[in-house]
Design a protein around this motif. Structure first.
Motif, PDB file in Angstrom:
ATOM      1  N   GLU A 113       0.633  -1.225   0.282  1.00  0.00           N
ATOM      2  CA  GLU A 113      -0.287   0.060   0.124  1.00  0.00           C
ATOM      3  C   GLU A 113       0.849   1.179   0.006  1.00  0.00           C
ATOM      4  O   GLU A 113       2.019   1.005   0.928  1.00  0.00           O
ATOM      5  N   LEU A 114       0.336   2.297  -0.427  1.00  0.00           N
ATOM      6  CA  LEU A 114       1.248   3.774  -0.513  1.00  0.00           C
ATOM      7  C   LEU A 114       1.052   4.703   0.588  1.00  0.00           C
ATOM      8  O   LEU A 114       0.943   5.726   0.852  1.00  0.00           O
ATOM      9  N   LYS A 115      -0.501   4.202   0.689  1.00  0.00           N
ATOM     10  CA  LYS A 115      -0.456   5.101   2.396  1.00  0.00           C
ATOM     11  C   LYS A 115      -0.530   6.462   1.748  1.00  0.00           C
ATOM     12  O   LYS A 115      -0.010   7.430   2.267  1.00  0.00           O
ATOM     13  N   ALA A 116      -0.907   6.982   0.555  1.00  0.00           N
ATOM     14  CA  ALA A 116      -0.851   8.491  -0.048  1.00  0.00           C
ATOM     15  C   ALA A 116      -1.106   9.606   0.748  1.00  0.00           C
ATOM     16  O   ALA A 116      -0.448  10.599   0.993  1.00  0.00           O
ATOM     17  N   LYS A 117      -2.161   9.364   1.420  1.00  0.00           N
ATOM     18  CA  LYS A 117      -3.198  10.572   1.765  1.00  0.00           C
ATOM     19  C   LYS A 117      -2.978  10.616   3.677  1.00  0.00           C
ATOM     20  O   LYS A 117      -3.438  11.508   4.624  1.00  0.00           O
ATOM     21  N   ALA A 118      -2.308   9.063   4.259  1.00  0.00           N
ATOM     22  CA  ALA A 118      -1.926   9.057   5.028  1.00  0.00           C
ATOM     23  C   ALA A 118      -0.496  10.254   6.119  1.00  0.00           C
ATOM     24  O   ALA A 118       0.297  10.392   4.850  1.00  0.00           O
ATOM     25  N   ALA A 119      -0.334  11.015   6.819  1.00  0.00           N
ATOM     26  CA  ALA A 119       1.007  11.525   7.142  1.00  0.00           C
ATOM     27  C   ALA A 119       2.049  10.586   7.204  1.00  0.00           C
ATOM     28  O   ALA A 119       2.410   9.025   8.110  1.00  0.00           O
ATOM     29  N   VAL A 120       3.515  11.122   6.720  1.00  0.00           N
ATOM     30  CA  VAL A 120       4.452  10.215   7.261  1.00  0.00           C
ATOM     31  C   VAL A 120       5.073  10.730   8.477  1.00  0.00           C
ATOM     32  O   VAL A 120       4.505  11.583   8.772  1.00  0.00           O
ATOM     33  N   THR A 121       6.212   9.462   8.791  1.00  0.00           N
ATOM     34  CA  THR A 121       6.296   9.594  10.195  1.00  0.00           C
ATOM     35  C   THR A 121       7.461  10.310   9.607  1.00  0.00           C
ATOM     36  O   THR A 121       9.053   9.995   8.605  1.00  0.00           O
ATOM     37  N   ARG A 122       8.449  10.567  11.318  1.00  0.00           N
ATOM     38  CA  ARG A 122       9.743  11.148  11.292  1.00  0.00           C
ATOM     39  C   ARG A 122      10.926  10.287  10.465  1.00  0.00           C
ATOM     40  O   ARG A 122      12.240   9.749   9.871  1.00  0.00           O
ATOM     41  N   GLY A 123      10.283   8.888  10.399  1.00  0.00           N
ATOM     42  CA  GLY A 123      11.310   7.547  10.309  1.00  0.00           C
ATOM     43  C   GLY A 123      11.486   7.822   9.135  1.00  0.00           C
ATOM     44  O   GLY A 123      12.368   7.259   8.027  1.00  0.00           O
ATOM     45  N   GLU A 124      10.021   7.160   8.696  1.00  0.00           N
ATOM     46  CA  GLU A 124       9.827   7.336   6.997  1.00  0.00           C
ATOM     47  C   GLU A 124      10.789   8.043   6.366  1.00  0.00           C
ATOM     48  O   GLU A 124      11.766   8.050   5.593  1.00  0.00           O
ATOM     49  N   ILE A 125      10.946   9.740   6.494  1.00  0.00           N
ATOM     50  CA  ILE A 125      11.961  10.607   6.401  1.00  0.00           C
ATOM     51  C   ILE A 125      12.666  10.637   5.729  1.00  0.00           C
ATOM     52  O   ILE A 125      13.889  10.536   5.147  1.00  0.00           O
ATOM     53  N   ALA A 126      13.242   9.721   7.326  1.00  0.00           N
ATOM     54  CA  ALA A 126      14.978   9.562   7.499  1.00  0.00           C
ATOM     55  C   ALA A 126      15.491   8.742   6.819  1.00  0.00           C
ATOM     56  O   ALA A 126      15.685   9.008   5.627  1.00  0.00           O
ATOM     57  N   GLU A 127      14.615   7.583   6.192  1.00  0.00           N
ATOM     58  CA  GLU A 127      14.266   6.346   5.112  1.00  0.00           C
ATOM     59  C   GLU A 127      15.103   7.046   3.593  1.00  0.00           C
ATOM     60  O   GLU A 127      15.840   6.429   3.134  1.00  0.00           O
ATOM     61  N   MET A 128      13.915   8.245   3.515  1.00  0.00           N
ATOM     62  CA  MET A 128      13.850   8.727   2.012  1.00  0.00           C
ATOM     63  C   MET A 128      14.642   9.470   1.794  1.00  0.00           C
ATOM     64  O   MET A 128      15.448   9.610   0.793  1.00  0.00           O
ATOM     65  N   LEU A 129      15.066  10.419   2.946  1.00  0.00           N
ATOM     66  CA  LEU A 129      16.439  10.891   2.735  1.00  0.00           C
ATOM     67  C   LEU A 129      17.726  10.412   2.588  1.00  0.00           C
ATOM     68  O   LEU A 129      18.309  10.304   1.369  1.00  0.00           O
ATOM     69  N   PHE A 130      18.094   8.982   2.905  1.00  0.00           N
ATOM     70  CA  PHE A 130      18.356   8.112   3.094  1.00  0.00           C
ATOM     71  C   PHE A 130      19.482   7.710   2.042  1.00  0.00           C
ATOM     72  O   PHE A 130      20.433   7.351   1.621  1.00  0.00           O
ATOM     73  N   ASN A 131      17.770   7.319   1.512  1.00  0.00           N
ATOM     74  CA  ASN A 131      18.313   6.222   0.204  1.00  0.00           C
ATOM     75  C   ASN A 131      18.687   7.121  -0.960  1.00  0.00           C
ATOM     76  O   ASN A 131      19.514   6.727  -1.910  1.00  0.00           O
ATOM     77  N   LEU A 132      17.820   8.371  -1.135  1.00  0.00           N
ATOM     78  CA  LEU A 132      17.894  10.001  -1.842  1.00  0.00           C
ATOM     79  C   LEU A 132      19.708  10.286  -1.840  1.00  0.00           C
ATOM     80  O   LEU A 132      20.655   9.614  -2.988  1.00  0.00           O
ATOM     81  N   MET A 133      19.784  10.583  -0.636  1.00  0.00           N
ATOM     82  CA  MET A 133      21.624  10.952  -0.848  1.00  0.00           C
ATOM     83  C   MET A 133      22.946   9.607  -1.370  1.00  0.00           C
ATOM     84  O   MET A 133      23.375   9.929  -1.885  1.00  0.00           O
ATOM     85  N   ARG A 134      22.209   8.486  -1.224  1.00  0.00           N
ATOM     86  CA  ARG A 134      22.636   6.917  -1.631  1.00  0.00           C
ATOM     87  C   ARG A 134      22.868   7.175  -2.956  1.00  0.00           C
ATOM     88  O   ARG A 134      24.242   6.981  -3.237  1.00  0.00           O
ATOM     89  N   LYS A 135      22.141   7.191  -3.564  1.00  0.00           N
ATOM     90  CA  LYS A 135      21.270   7.264  -5.315  1.00  0.00           C
ATOM     91  C   LYS A 135      22.304   8.559  -5.663  1.00  0.00           C
ATOM     92  O   LYS A 135      22.205   8.186  -6.160  1.00  0.00           O
ATOM     93  N   ALA A 136      22.293   9.576  -4.777  1.00  0.00           N
ATOM     94  CA  ALA A 136      23.024  10.697  -5.723  1.00  0.00           C
ATOM     95  C   ALA A 136      24.556  10.453  -4.906  1.00  0.00           C
ATOM     96  O   ALA A 136      25.085  11.674  -5.526  1.00  0.00           O
ATOM     97  N   ASP A 137      24.843   9.848  -4.434  1.00  0.00           N
ATOM     98  CA  ASP A 137      26.274   9.818  -3.781  1.00  0.00           C
ATOM     99  C   ASP A 137      26.940  10.811  -3.475  1.00  0.00           C
ATOM    100  O   ASP A 137      27.591  11.386  -3.090  1.00  0.00           O
ATOM    101  N   LEU A 138      25.718  11.104  -1.703  1.00  0.00           N
ATOM    102  CA  LEU A 138      26.217  12.731  -1.593  1.00  0.00           C
ATOM    103  C   LEU A 138      26.220  11.831   0.368  1.00  0.00           C
ATOM    104  O   LEU A 138      26.785  12.621   0.861  1.00  0.00           O
ATOM    105  N   LEU A 139      27.022  10.268   0.448  1.00  0.00           N
ATOM    106  CA  LEU A 139      26.781   9.632   1.928  1.00  0.00           C
ATOM    107  C   LEU A 139      28.279   9.420   1.567  1.00  0.00           C
ATOM    108  O   LEU A 139      28.554   9.032   0.636  1.00  0.00           O
TER     109      LEU A 139
END
Length: 545
Positions: A519-545
């Motif tokens: 489930e995408l749960k598009a309308k649900a509030a995103v959590t602090r842990g989920e935001i950390a995961e998204m940024l972490f994954n993005l930074m790895r993809k973008a070679d920023l870590l």
């Protein structure tokens, strides 16, 4: 007290004209402590007297190990400020231009071309500059001389002999007692008492013109006046109040003139200038303004750093504090560093965020699915806990918090232009929201409303994350039909708003969001842990870590 006493002994060792090597090493350690304090206090310098130009200037002239991102971000802030002002920093205080010229010169930037504006040019306007009194003339002269700048503005018929005009103004402003006051030639009477700070600053500005007989005579008279002003503790007062900044200015003036700090004229009852400076020293590397204060003073610390640097540079026969023959060369360093990380097409303002902690965790994320991501960002100061020990990974995140962590993750320089009516200048998130908005990461609910404390839904989070990814140099372009096909594997994909479909698909395709849940749960509030995961994954993809 033992530490203070040891510093007194250290400084006393400096009182030989030869400045023995061991004494130089000790003064370096004290200077380093103060530089470290400034670096840790003025963490994001902006245009301004306190925590701005003087912090940048002092650190640059000290040679203290400062991240080049620090100077780079400062310069970007200067460019933005100058653009907003359309090159007019002030109509009355031309010391605003002089102060910036000094700081920019120290970090190797060209003050004649800042966002397309020549910050040297206003200093060629004699009448405007001296409209501020002696302060204007003194600092204009120091600024023009710090990089041996030439001014040419034949179109506006600006005087080409501007340096001599300022020297003449300063000489004509000298008072009967040998010193100077802030009002300069506008002094009510030449018999009025001079001011320590202005006398020292005037001397510093005249140091390069002592080949003129009239300047040399004025300098000797002023030195005699300063000697008379010195109190029994070896220090000085301004407007009747003994303070560390006045002592710092005298030290700088003597070093600019090439006069040893142990000159007999500046020792009173066995106390000298550095003895007096130590009375204001704090154990954390900072300085107080008054001995009666029980707290550190930022401006006093910045001026003390400049005085310490002046002593150290004199001891090593380096160019003086205000003679910037050896500016930093940050451009190549920044280019090399920026080319060593991240994607080729990333925005030029993105800078590498180094670890500030060797390890960082929270008791409530141990074993949590987002633990690795939270710890990786926390070690870099990108994301904080709700307390020192609690992160609260399953709580929602506000729009302001999202802006803050994203700006920190990319190491973006602040954009300070106020955009939204519901964001006050003194709100902790003011710089973060304006910066994230300025780089196109976030948008407002309207042209004037941002709603900083509103929570973010998951579809809003993927949209803003996709914008961040584009800034990082990633290709986020997906055809709408392809995006629908990518999302079709989720049972609730039809609930994703039209405006979020392509962003959601991008984040799924690049494993930025966890697709293990059906489930995408598009309308649900995103959590602090989920935001950390998204940024972490993005930074790895973008070679920023």
């Amino acid at each position: 007290m033992k530490k203070i006493l040891s510093y007194v002994i250290i400084f006393c060792m400096l009182f030989s004209v030869s400045y023995e090597a061991s004494a130089v090493n000790n003064i370096e350690s004290i200077t380093e402590d103060t530089a470290k304090y400034i670096y840790q206090t003025a963490v994001n310098p902006q245009v301004g007297s306190i925590g701005g130009e003087w912090a940048v200037f002092g650190l640059a002239r000290s040679g203290y190990a400062v991240s080049y991102d620090y100077y780079y971000n400062y310069y970007k802030a200067v460019e933005e400020y100058v653009e907003q002002c359309e090159g007019r920093l002030s109509d009355r205080k031309y010391t605003e231009y002089a102060r910036l010229v000094l700081a920019l010169t120290a970090i190797g930037k060209n003050p004649a071309d800042v966002a397309g504006y020549n910050l040297l040019l206003p200093l060629s306007n004699y009448e405007k500059t001296i409209g501020q009194g002696l302060n204007g003339a003194v600092w204009a002269l120091l600024a023009l001389d710090c990089g041996k700048y030439n001014i040419s503005d034949s179109e506006n018929n600006m005087p080409q002999d501007i340096r001599n005009m300022y020297v003449e103004y300063i000489l004509q402003s000298q008072l009967a007692d040998g010193g100077w006051s802030l009002s300069g030639k506008n002094a009510i009477t030449k018999d009025m008492a001079s001011d320590t700070d202005m006398t020292a600053m005037a001397l510093a500005s005249l140091a390069k013109y002592r080949d003129r007989i009239d300047v040399q005579k004025a300098v000797e008279k002023a030195l005699s006046a300063l000697s008379d002003m010195q109190n029994d503790s070896g220090g000085f007062a301004s407007r009747g109040i003994a303070n560390s900044q006045s002592t710092a200015q005298v030290i700088i003036a003597l070093c600019e003139l090439g006069i040893p700090v142990n000159d007999s004229r500046f020792v009173k009852k066995g106390n000298n200038l550095i003895d007096n400076m130590l009375e204001y020293y704090q154990n954390n590397g900072a300085f107080k303004n008054s001995t009666d204060d029980n707290f550190s003073n930022q401006m006093a610390s910045e001026q003390a750093l400049c005085a310490l640097i002046a002593i150290e540079r004199a001891s090593k026969n380096k160019s003086s504090l205000y003679s910037i023959a050896d500016p930093l060369k940050i451009e190549k360093e920044i280019a090399d560093k920026n080319n060593s990380f991240g994607l080729t097409d990333k925005h030029e303002d993105i800078t590498h965020v180094d670890k500030v902690y060797n390890e960082k965790t929270f008791s409530d994320i141990l074993g949590h699915k987002n633990q690795i991501a939270v710890e990786a960002l926390a070690m870099r100061g990108i994301i904080n806990g709700k307390t020192d020990d609690a992160f609260e990974p399953d709580k929602s995140i506000t729009r302001a918090e999202f802006a803050a962590v994203t700006v920190r993750a990319l190491g973006l320089p602040y954009k300070t232009k106020s955009v939204f009516a519901d964001i006050a200048d003194d709100d902790w998130y003011f710089d973060y929201i304006n910066t994230a908005y300025g780089y196109g990461i976030v948008s407002g609910l309207s042209d004037s409303e941002f709603n900083p404390n509103g929570v973010i839904t998951r579809e809003e989070a993927v949209t803003m994350t996709a914008r961040t990814a584009e800034l990082c140099g990633m290709n986020t372009n997906i055809e709408y039909s392809d995006a629908r096909d990518i999302l079709a594997g989720f049972t609730d994909y039809i609930n994703v708003s039209e405006w979020a479909v392509k962003s959601a698909a991008f984040c799924c395709e690049n494993n930025i969001i966890d697709d293990s849940d059906m489930e995408l749960k598009a309308k649900a509030a995103v959590t602090r842990g989920e935001i950390a995961e998204m940024l972490f994954n993005l930074m790895r993809k973008a070679d920023l870590l």
